[in-house]
Design an enzyme around this catalytic site. Structure first.
Site, PDB file in Angstrom:
ATOM      1  N   LYS A  58      42.965  50.505  42.384  1.00 26.08           N
ATOM      2  CA  LYS A  58      44.407  50.588  42.586  1.00 26.08           C
ATOM      3  C   LYS A  58      45.034  49.202  42.524  1.00 26.08           C
ATOM      4  O   LYS A  58      46.246  49.065  42.505  1.00 26.08           O
ATOM      5  CB  LYS A  58      44.707  51.195  43.980  1.00 26.08           C
ATOM      6  CG  LYS A  58      44.039  52.521  44.234  1.00 26.08           C
ATOM      7  CD  LYS A  58      44.168  52.853  45.745  1.00 26.08           C
ATOM      8  CE  LYS A  58      43.144  53.904  46.110  1.00 26.08           C
ATOM      9  NZ  LYS A  58      43.000  54.059  47.536  1.00 26.08           N
ATOM     10  N   GLY A  59      44.195  48.191  42.520  1.00 28.63           N
ATOM     11  CA  GLY A  59      44.676  46.821  42.667  1.00 28.63           C
ATOM     12  C   GLY A  59      45.663  46.355  41.613  1.00 28.63           C
ATOM     13  O   GLY A  59      46.468  45.457  41.863  1.00 28.63           O
ATOM     14  N   GLU A 114      43.648  44.037  34.720  1.00 32.93           N
ATOM     15  CA  GLU A 114      42.826  43.920  35.935  1.00 32.93           C
ATOM     16  C   GLU A 114      43.525  43.009  36.936  1.00 32.93           C
ATOM     17  O   GLU A 114      44.161  42.019  36.551  1.00 32.93           O
ATOM     18  CB  GLU A 114      41.466  43.310  35.583  1.00 32.93           C
ATOM     19  CG  GLU A 114      40.315  44.296  35.534  1.00 32.93           C
ATOM     20  CD  GLU A 114      39.757  44.633  36.912  1.00 32.93           C
ATOM     21  OE1 GLU A 114      40.523  44.921  37.851  1.00 32.93           O
ATOM     22  OE2 GLU A 114      38.528  44.621  37.035  1.00 32.93           O
ATOM     23  N   ASP A 115      43.368  43.332  38.218  1.00 31.45           N
ATOM     24  CA  ASP A 115      43.951  42.491  39.260  1.00 31.45           C
ATOM     25  C   ASP A 115      43.208  41.167  39.392  1.00 31.45           C
ATOM     26  O   ASP A 115      43.815  40.104  39.404  1.00 31.45           O
ATOM     27  CB  ASP A 115      43.973  43.245  40.615  1.00 31.45           C
ATOM     28  CG  ASP A 115      42.619  43.862  40.976  1.00 31.45           C
ATOM     29  OD1 ASP A 115      41.652  43.725  40.193  1.00 31.45           O
ATOM     30  OD2 ASP A 115      42.520  44.486  42.053  1.00 31.45           O
ATOM     31  N   ASP A 118      36.121  38.744  39.435  1.00 29.85           N
ATOM     32  CA  ASP A 118      35.292  38.111  40.457  1.00 29.85           C
ATOM     33  C   ASP A 118      33.900  37.895  39.859  1.00 29.85           C
ATOM     34  O   ASP A 118      33.713  36.966  39.081  1.00 29.85           O
ATOM     35  CB  ASP A 118      35.305  39.031  41.686  1.00 29.85           C
ATOM     36  CG  ASP A 118      34.644  38.440  42.898  1.00 29.85           C
ATOM     37  OD1 ASP A 118      34.664  37.225  43.063  1.00 29.85           O
ATOM     38  OD2 ASP A 118      34.083  39.205  43.719  1.00 29.85           O
ATOM     39  N   LYS A 146      38.499  34.310  39.779  1.00 29.66           N
ATOM     40  CA  LYS A 146      37.651  33.482  40.647  1.00 29.66           C
ATOM     41  C   LYS A 146      36.483  33.017  39.792  1.00 29.66           C
ATOM     42  O   LYS A 146      35.405  33.607  39.821  1.00 29.66           O
ATOM     43  CB  LYS A 146      37.102  34.326  41.796  1.00 29.66           C
ATOM     44  CG  LYS A 146      38.048  34.631  42.908  1.00 29.66           C
ATOM     45  CD  LYS A 146      37.235  35.250  44.043  1.00 29.66           C
ATOM     46  CE  LYS A 146      38.094  36.035  44.977  1.00 29.66           C
ATOM     47  NZ  LYS A 146      37.311  36.792  45.952  1.00 29.66           N
ATOM     48  N   PHE A 167      38.805  35.123  49.749  1.00 26.07           N
ATOM     49  CA  PHE A 167      39.194  36.532  49.667  1.00 26.07           C
ATOM     50  C   PHE A 167      40.711  36.649  49.762  1.00 26.07           C
ATOM     51  O   PHE A 167      41.322  36.173  50.713  1.00 26.07           O
ATOM     52  CB  PHE A 167      38.517  37.356  50.766  1.00 26.07           C
ATOM     53  CG  PHE A 167      38.593  38.820  50.478  1.00 26.07           C
ATOM     54  CD1 PHE A 167      37.689  39.418  49.596  1.00 26.07           C
ATOM     55  CD2 PHE A 167      39.590  39.605  51.045  1.00 26.07           C
ATOM     56  CE1 PHE A 167      37.779  40.765  49.287  1.00 26.07           C
ATOM     57  CE2 PHE A 167      39.689  40.958  50.750  1.00 26.07           C
ATOM     58  CZ  PHE A 167      38.783  41.533  49.865  1.00 26.07           C
ATOM     59  N   VAL A 168      41.284  37.274  48.762  1.00 23.16           N
ATOM     60  CA  VAL A 168      42.744  37.356  48.706  1.00 23.16           C
ATOM     61  C   VAL A 168      43.226  38.797  48.794  1.00 23.16           C
ATOM     62  O   VAL A 168      42.531  39.731  48.385  1.00 23.16           O
ATOM     63  CB  VAL A 168      43.311  36.697  47.414  1.00 23.16           C
ATOM     64  CG1 VAL A 168      43.183  35.193  47.475  1.00 23.16           C
ATOM     65  CG2 VAL A 168      42.639  37.238  46.160  1.00 23.16           C
ATOM     66  N   ASP A 174      43.639  44.650  48.216  1.00 21.50           N
ATOM     67  CA  ASP A 174      43.493  45.133  49.587  1.00 21.50           C
ATOM     68  C   ASP A 174      42.305  44.527  50.314  1.00 21.50           C
ATOM     69  O   ASP A 174      41.395  43.982  49.706  1.00 21.50           O
ATOM     70  CB  ASP A 174      43.299  46.652  49.594  1.00 21.50           C
ATOM     71  CG  ASP A 174      41.887  47.050  49.137  1.00 21.50           C
ATOM     72  OD1 ASP A 174      41.457  46.556  48.074  1.00 21.50           O
ATOM     73  OD2 ASP A 174      41.214  47.802  49.857  1.00 21.50           O
ATOM     74  N   ARG A 180      47.933  45.820  50.582  1.00 19.44           N
ATOM     75  CA  ARG A 180      48.319  45.930  49.166  1.00 19.44           C
ATOM     76  C   ARG A 180      49.816  45.661  48.992  1.00 19.44           C
ATOM     77  O   ARG A 180      50.256  45.178  47.965  1.00 19.44           O
ATOM     78  CB  ARG A 180      48.025  47.343  48.629  1.00 19.44           C
ATOM     79  CG  ARG A 180      46.548  47.664  48.496  1.00 19.44           C
ATOM     80  CD  ARG A 180      46.371  48.924  47.674  1.00 19.44           C
ATOM     81  NE  ARG A 180      45.047  49.482  47.788  1.00 19.44           N
ATOM     82  CZ  ARG A 180      43.986  49.102  47.091  1.00 19.44           C
ATOM     83  NH1 ARG A 180      44.086  48.138  46.226  1.00 19.44           N
ATOM     84  NH2 ARG A 180      42.820  49.684  47.256  1.00 19.44           N
TER      85      ARG A 180
HETATM   86  P1  IMP Z   1      34.037  42.157  40.098  1.00 23.35           P
HETATM   87  O1  IMP Z   1      33.360  43.338  39.495  1.00 23.35           O
HETATM   88  O2  IMP Z   1      33.125  41.436  41.058  1.00 23.35           O
HETATM   89  O3  IMP Z   1      34.639  41.210  39.089  1.00 23.35           O
HETATM   90  O4  IMP Z   1      35.144  42.682  41.059  1.00 23.35           O
HETATM   91  C1  IMP Z   1      36.337  43.144  40.639  1.00 23.35           C
HETATM   92  C2  IMP Z   1      37.003  43.930  41.745  1.00 23.35           C
HETATM   93  O5  IMP Z   1      36.617  43.510  43.046  1.00 23.35           O
HETATM   94  C3  IMP Z   1      38.482  43.730  41.673  1.00 23.35           C
HETATM   95  O6  IMP Z   1      39.087  44.628  40.783  1.00 23.35           O
HETATM   96  C4  IMP Z   1      38.895  43.950  43.116  1.00 23.35           C
HETATM   97  O7  IMP Z   1      39.120  45.303  43.359  1.00 23.35           O
HETATM   98  C5  IMP Z   1      37.708  43.487  43.932  1.00 23.35           C
HETATM   99  N1  IMP Z   1      37.881  42.103  44.445  1.00 23.35           N
HETATM  100  C6  IMP Z   1      37.244  40.987  44.044  1.00 23.35           C
HETATM  101  N2  IMP Z   1      37.654  39.909  44.734  1.00 23.35           N
HETATM  102  C7  IMP Z   1      38.598  40.364  45.574  1.00 23.35           C
HETATM  103  C8  IMP Z   1      39.459  39.706  46.535  1.00 23.35           C
HETATM  104  O8  IMP Z   1      39.435  38.480  46.767  1.00 23.35           O
HETATM  105  N3  IMP Z   1      40.325  40.518  47.195  1.00 23.35           N
HETATM  106  C9  IMP Z   1      40.403  41.851  46.990  1.00 23.35           C
HETATM  107  N4  IMP Z   1      39.647  42.490  46.104  1.00 23.35           N
HETATM  108  C10 IMP Z   1      38.746  41.758  45.396  1.00 23.35           C
END
Ligand code: IMP
Length: 200
Positions: A58-59, A114-115, A118, A146, A167-168, A174, A180
């Site tokens: 939902k981000g 994408e929000d 990470d 990140k 962590f944001v 969220d 959110r």
């Molecule tokens: P990844 O697969 O590790 O790149 O993670 C992506 C997803 O993790 C994002 O779409 C977010 O939903 C969640 N996420 C990663 N870092 C954060 C953060 O700092 N705050 C909130 N959600 C995060």
């Protein structure tokens, strides 16, 4: 007759619980300005295409809503949902599809919205899934990156902001479904009660 004053909670207190602290990292105004620039960059690359935006729930909802209104031209959108994070702040590394796309992307110019990028595991999973569906073009736009945390070998074509490994929350992001609705992107610190969790 005396007018009743409407008292609204300040948005920066949205869902705030004691012990948790929030520090603004990217203000609403900076978000707006950068999203306008991102839209220009995308439109410059695809001036005449109908753009099919795919939001990852939902981000990305606020980001997609704001970006789509800056894009101009023909735009459609669809959403899908994946789970990669549990109720905490650390990735399990496992990505599962929870809600699939509603319409085919074959032959379309797809922009994945994408929000935050990470570890990159979610994006890697999504790109593999989408490439099998034969879009005409596929590009990725992320609001936040990140960079330090990357595990998977993926990169976005358009990036809003590179951010440190913190962590944001806010602007769609969220912590256990809270925050959110914060208008700014903020760093969340859970304080002493949650060692090993966000920002602790
Ligand atoms: P990844 O697969 O590790 O790149 O993670 C992506 C997803 O993790 C994002 O779409 C977010 O939903 C969640 N996420 C990663 N870092 C954060 C953060 O700092 N705050 C909130 N959600 C995060």
């Amino acid at each position: 007759m005396a007018k009743k004053r409407l008292v609204r909670p300040h948005p920066s207190r949205a869902g705030h619980r004691s012990g948790e602290t929030l520090r603004t990292l990217i203000s609403q105004a900076r978000l707006r300005q950068r999203i306008r620039q991102l839209a220009r960059e995308i439109r410059r690359d695809f001036p005449n295409d109908s753009l099919h935006l795919i939001g990852v729930l939902k981000g990305s909802v606020f980001f997609l809503a704001d970006l789509s209104r800056e894009l101009g031209g023909e735009v459609s959108f669809d959403f899908l949902a994946v789970s990669s994070y549990g109720k905490g702040t650390d990735s399990t590394g496992e990505v599962k599809l929870i809600k699939d796309l509603d319409v085919s992307i074959e032959g379309k110019t797809v922009i994945v919205v994408e929000d935050i990028l990470d570890t990159g595991l979610t994006l890697k999973f999504l790109l593999r899934l989408f490439e099998e569906k034969k879009p005409k073009h596929i590009r990725v736009v992320v609001l936040l990156d990140k960079v330090e945390r990357r595990i998977a070998d993926v990169r976005a074509d358009y990036t809003g902001f590179a951010i440190p490994n913190e962590f944001v929350v806010g602007y769609g992001l969220d912590f256990t479904e809270r925050y959110r609705n914060l208008p700014d992107v903020c760093v969340l610190n859970l304080g002493a009660r949650a060692k090993g969790k966000a920002g602790a």
